[in-house]
Scaffold this active site. Structure first.
Site, PDB file in Angstrom:
ATOM      1  N   ASN A   1      13.484 -29.002 -32.762  1.00 22.37           N
ATOM      2  CA  ASN A   1      12.640 -27.839 -33.042  1.00 22.37           C
ATOM      3  C   ASN A   1      13.184 -26.611 -32.333  1.00 22.37           C
ATOM      4  O   ASN A   1      13.730 -26.687 -31.244  1.00 22.37           O
ATOM      5  CB  ASN A   1      11.175 -28.120 -32.657  1.00 22.37           C
ATOM      6  CG  ASN A   1      10.830 -27.681 -31.239  1.00 22.37           C
ATOM      7  OD1 ASN A   1      10.619 -26.493 -30.980  1.00 22.37           O
ATOM      8  ND2 ASN A   1      10.794 -28.633 -30.313  1.00 22.37           N
TER       9      ASN A   1
ATOM     10  N   PHE B   1       7.764 -20.811 -29.238  1.00 29.80           N
ATOM     11  CA  PHE B   1       6.430 -20.425 -28.729  1.00 29.80           C
ATOM     12  C   PHE B   1       5.618 -19.660 -29.773  1.00 29.80           C
ATOM     13  O   PHE B   1       5.018 -18.625 -29.479  1.00 29.80           O
ATOM     14  CB  PHE B   1       6.529 -19.578 -27.449  1.00 29.80           C
ATOM     15  CG  PHE B   1       6.950 -20.325 -26.210  1.00 29.80           C
ATOM     16  CD1 PHE B   1       6.995 -21.710 -26.165  1.00 29.80           C
ATOM     17  CD2 PHE B   1       7.288 -19.613 -25.057  1.00 29.80           C
ATOM     18  CE1 PHE B   1       7.377 -22.384 -25.007  1.00 29.80           C
ATOM     19  CE2 PHE B   1       7.675 -20.273 -23.899  1.00 29.80           C
ATOM     20  CZ  PHE B   1       7.722 -21.659 -23.875  1.00 29.80           C
TER      21      PHE B   1
ATOM     22  N   SER C   1      11.457 -24.698 -22.072  1.00 27.85           N
ATOM     23  CA  SER C   1      11.682 -24.611 -23.513  1.00 27.85           C
ATOM     24  C   SER C   1      13.033 -23.969 -23.774  1.00 27.85           C
ATOM     25  O   SER C   1      13.343 -22.916 -23.211  1.00 27.85           O
ATOM     26  CB  SER C   1      10.600 -23.773 -24.184  1.00 27.85           C
ATOM     27  OG  SER C   1      11.024 -23.477 -25.504  1.00 27.85           O
TER      28      SER C   1
ATOM     29  N   ASN D   1      13.904 -22.561 -26.485  1.00 30.00           N
ATOM     30  CA  ASN D   1      13.830 -21.679 -27.652  1.00 30.00           C
ATOM     31  C   ASN D   1      13.380 -20.254 -27.355  1.00 30.00           C
ATOM     32  O   ASN D   1      13.152 -19.474 -28.262  1.00 30.00           O
ATOM     33  CB  ASN D   1      12.930 -22.318 -28.709  1.00 30.00           C
ATOM     34  CG  ASN D   1      13.448 -23.696 -29.104  1.00 30.00           C
ATOM     35  OD1 ASN D   1      14.638 -23.842 -29.352  1.00 30.00           O
ATOM     36  ND2 ASN D   1      12.580 -24.691 -29.118  1.00 30.00           N
ATOM     37  N   THR D   2      13.193 -19.933 -26.095  1.00 31.95           N
ATOM     38  CA  THR D   2      12.968 -18.553 -25.682  1.00 31.95           C
ATOM     39  C   THR D   2      14.158 -18.180 -24.816  1.00 31.95           C
ATOM     40  O   THR D   2      14.330 -18.746 -23.738  1.00 31.95           O
ATOM     41  CB  THR D   2      11.646 -18.425 -24.884  1.00 31.95           C
ATOM     42  OG1 THR D   2      10.555 -18.769 -25.743  1.00 31.95           O
ATOM     43  CG2 THR D   2      11.453 -17.006 -24.365  1.00 31.95           C
TER      44      THR D   2
ATOM     45  N   LYS E   1       7.115 -28.201 -15.583  1.00 34.63           N
ATOM     46  CA  LYS E   1       7.781 -29.057 -16.581  1.00 34.63           C
ATOM     47  C   LYS E   1       9.234 -28.647 -16.709  1.00 34.63           C
ATOM     48  O   LYS E   1       9.531 -27.476 -16.958  1.00 34.63           O
ATOM     49  CB  LYS E   1       7.068 -28.924 -17.934  1.00 34.63           C
ATOM     50  CG  LYS E   1       7.683 -29.770 -19.051  1.00 34.63           C
ATOM     51  CD  LYS E   1       6.800 -29.757 -20.282  1.00 34.63           C
ATOM     52  CE  LYS E   1       7.378 -30.569 -21.418  1.00 34.63           C
ATOM     53  NZ  LYS E   1       6.475 -30.572 -22.600  1.00 34.63           N
TER      54      LYS E   1
ATOM     55  N   ASN F   1      11.060 -31.883 -20.924  1.00 32.97           N
ATOM     56  CA  ASN F   1      11.015 -31.172 -22.195  1.00 32.97           C
ATOM     57  C   ASN F   1      12.140 -31.704 -23.107  1.00 32.97           C
ATOM     58  O   ASN F   1      12.793 -32.693 -22.776  1.00 32.97           O
ATOM     59  CB  ASN F   1      11.158 -29.663 -21.929  1.00 32.97           C
ATOM     60  CG  ASN F   1      10.358 -28.828 -22.907  1.00 32.97           C
ATOM     61  OD1 ASN F   1      10.421 -29.069 -24.117  1.00 32.97           O
ATOM     62  ND2 ASN F   1       9.619 -27.853 -22.418  1.00 32.97           N
TER      63      ASN F   1
HETATM   64  C1  LIG Z   1       7.610 -29.761 -32.563  1.00 39.13           C
HETATM   65  C2  LIG Z   1       7.608 -29.751 -31.063  1.00 39.13           C
HETATM   66  C3  LIG Z   1       7.049 -28.661 -30.403  1.00 39.13           C
HETATM   67  C4  LIG Z   1       7.022 -28.648 -29.010  1.00 39.13           C
HETATM   68  N1  LIG Z   1       6.441 -27.597 -28.370  1.00 39.13           N
HETATM   69  C5  LIG Z   1       6.361 -27.600 -27.009  1.00 39.13           C
HETATM   70  C6  LIG Z   1       5.720 -26.542 -26.317  1.00 39.13           C
HETATM   71  O1  LIG Z   1       5.174 -25.613 -26.907  1.00 39.13           O
HETATM   72  N2  LIG Z   1       5.711 -26.586 -24.955  1.00 39.13           N
HETATM   73  C7  LIG Z   1       6.274 -27.616 -24.248  1.00 39.13           C
HETATM   74  O2  LIG Z   1       6.218 -27.612 -23.013  1.00 39.13           O
HETATM   75  N3  LIG Z   1       6.867 -28.646 -24.895  1.00 39.13           N
HETATM   76  C8  LIG Z   1       6.926 -28.655 -26.232  1.00 39.13           C
HETATM   77  N4  LIG Z   1       7.525 -29.713 -26.873  1.00 39.13           N
HETATM   78  C9  LIG Z   1       8.125 -30.793 -26.072  1.00 39.13           C
HETATM   79  C10 LIG Z   1       7.192 -31.985 -25.917  1.00 39.13           C
HETATM   80  O3  LIG Z   1       6.019 -31.606 -25.226  1.00 39.13           O
HETATM   81  C11 LIG Z   1       7.878 -33.123 -25.138  1.00 39.13           C
HETATM   82  O4  LIG Z   1       8.166 -32.700 -23.822  1.00 39.13           O
HETATM   83  C12 LIG Z   1       9.177 -33.573 -25.804  1.00 39.13           C
HETATM   84  O5  LIG Z   1       9.081 -33.503 -27.200  1.00 39.13           O
HETATM   85  C13 LIG Z   1       9.560 -35.007 -25.409  1.00 39.13           C
HETATM   86  O6  LIG Z   1       8.578 -35.927 -25.822  1.00 39.13           O
HETATM   87  P1  LIG Z   1       8.687 -36.768 -27.209  1.00 39.13           P
HETATM   88  O7  LIG Z   1      10.077 -37.337 -27.270  1.00 39.13           O
HETATM   89  O8  LIG Z   1       7.627 -37.819 -27.101  1.00 39.13           O
HETATM   90  O9  LIG Z   1       8.417 -35.805 -28.296  1.00 39.13           O
HETATM   91  C14 LIG Z   1       7.571 -29.736 -28.270  1.00 39.13           C
HETATM   92  C15 LIG Z   1       8.113 -30.822 -28.963  1.00 39.13           C
HETATM   93  C16 LIG Z   1       8.144 -30.840 -30.335  1.00 39.13           C
HETATM   94  C17 LIG Z   1       8.736 -32.027 -31.053  1.00 39.13           C
END
Ligand SMILES: Cc1cc2nc3c(=O)[nH]c(=O)nc-3n(C[C@H](O)[C@H](O)[C@H](O)COP(=O)(O)O)c2cc1C
Length: 364
Positions: free
Chosen positions: A110, A114, A173, A175-176, A214, A243
């Site tokens: 992704n 934000f 993140s 992406n910023t 985080k 993350n």
């Molecule tokens: C579509 C998507 C959007 C995410 N948005 C955020 C976010 O806004 N803030 C954040 O701290 N992590 C975000 N994450 C990261 C997740 O919170 C998590 O740390 C990461 O995906 C690892 O866990 P997973 O493998 O179970 O998905 C996002 C992940 C995905 C897949």
């Protein structure tokens, strides 16, 4: 009933463009009547950061970015739900497409950036549910065009302290542009000093809201030394590891999609994030509890996180590929593991494999 609906809807969801599928899932949770969940087995309960979690499996940030459905998610059986990332001002995020499923790898990339409705909209929703019970953490971030990024975190802590179960300071993140630079020692020291200071300022009216940080799984070990040292210095309440990753493991099968820019999550993130969790555990020396995230998609992966050092776990991408049945599967497997080990609390398992893991070769 939920399981039936889930099995029925999953092929449909997978046929949709990923972001449309996500919007549909949020809508279904808003309107589907959900029964109150059955009481959890006592032994799954966890106490951390001064809070009592009914079970250790949380929903990670990014699914409910605007706090539209935290209570529905708690009713599905999550031990806690993290909403956000929220920024002070509303933000559109990056142009679409910005969300990609790597089917063969059970991963997601992704680069949402934000996208969220901003602090005022989220505050309205969280204030309306303030007495509903359940632990809803608020994940906070800076606006892309903010002239004072640290000031954004401070404002968000002041805004949400009374309605947040805990805060996650998201500096990871990808992406910023530039956000992850806040993990560098000097910036992080300043940020965490001011975050904790803000929490203390509002404590008389809002209570002692825990503050967690985080991190990315892509830090070097010497950067991790600094981050953990600074978190300990400011007496943070905990850390979330991790993350998404900007790395692309060599074993990825979806070669073309792997070239998309953004953060990779799900199964391909499991080894790296679990290794970083173990590395954090040995550095934290019990100063605070850790939340393990990254590729939790089964009971076995949840147990591996706990043994690497996680007091609590979070998941997101596993739901995309496994559906909501994954949650009860993990909880059943955790209860069974406790029984097998003749243990009456998960705490006895936390970090038992950490030291050994840090001696293994680095995940490729
Ligand atoms: C579509 C998507 C959007 C995410 N948005 C955020 C976010 O806004 N803030 C954040 O701290 N992590 C975000 N994450 C990261 C997740 O919170 C998590 O740390 C990461 O995906 C690892 O866990 P997973 O493998 O179970 O998905 C996002 C992940 C995905 C897949």
């Amino acid at each position: 009933m939920i399981g039936f609906f889930d099995r029925l809807s999953r092929p449909l969801m997978r046929a949709l463009e990923p972001e449309d599928a996500h919007a549909l899932a949020i809508k279904a949770l808003r309107f589907m009547p959900l029964p109150r969940p059955a009481a959890e087995p006592r032994e799954l309960g966890v106490r951390a950061f001064g809070l009592n979690f009914p079970n250790p499996v949380g929903l990670a940030a990014g699914f409910d970015k605007n706090a539209q459905v935290p209570d529905a998610l708690l009713r599905l059986g999550f031990g806690f739900v993290e909403v956000g990332t929220v920024t002070p001002l509303p933000q559109a995020g990056n142009p679409r497409p910005r969300l990609f499923r790597l089917e063969a790898d059970e991963g997601v990339i992704n680069r949402l950036g934000f996208n969220n409705e901003g602090a005022a909209a989220m505050l309205r929703r969280l204030a309306a549910r303030a007495n509903a019970g359940g632990i809803v953490g608020v994940n906070i971030g800076a606006n892309r065009d903010s002239a004072d990024r640290i000031g954004d975190y401070v404002r968000l802590i002041e805004t949400f302290a009374a309605v947040a179960g805990y805060f996650t300071v998201n500096v990871s993140s990808p992406n910023t542009p530039g956000l992850r630079d806040l993990q560098q020692a000097k910036a992080l020291d300043d940020l965490l000093a001011r975050a904790v200071d803000a929490r203390e300022r509002v404590r008389p009216r809002a209570g002692p809201t825990p503050v967690l940080v985080k991190i990315a799984p892509d830090l070097t070990l010497s950067e991790l030394d600094d981050v953990v040292g600074i978190a300990r210095k400011h007496r943070l309440d905990g850390m979330i590891i991790s993350n998404t990753t900007v790395s692309r493991p060599s074993a990825l099968r979806e070669r073309d999609k792997a070239k998309e820019a953004g953060g990779l999550s799900g199964r391909p993130l499991f080894r790296l994030s679990t290794r970083m969790l173990a590395e954090t555990f040995v550095r934290a020396e019990g100063a605070f509890p850790l939340i393990g995230a990254g590729g939790v998609d089964s009971g076995a992966t949840a147990i591996a996180k706990i043994k690497a050092g996680a007091t609590l776990v979070q998941l997101y991408t596993g739901l995309v590929f496994r559906g909501i049945g994954l949650l009860s599967e993990i909880k059943n497997d955790l209860a069974a593991a406790l029984k097998r080990g003749h243990r009456n609390a998960l705490a006895a398992m936390v970090g038992v494999d950490a030291a050994e893991m840090t001696a293994e070769s680095w995940p490729a």
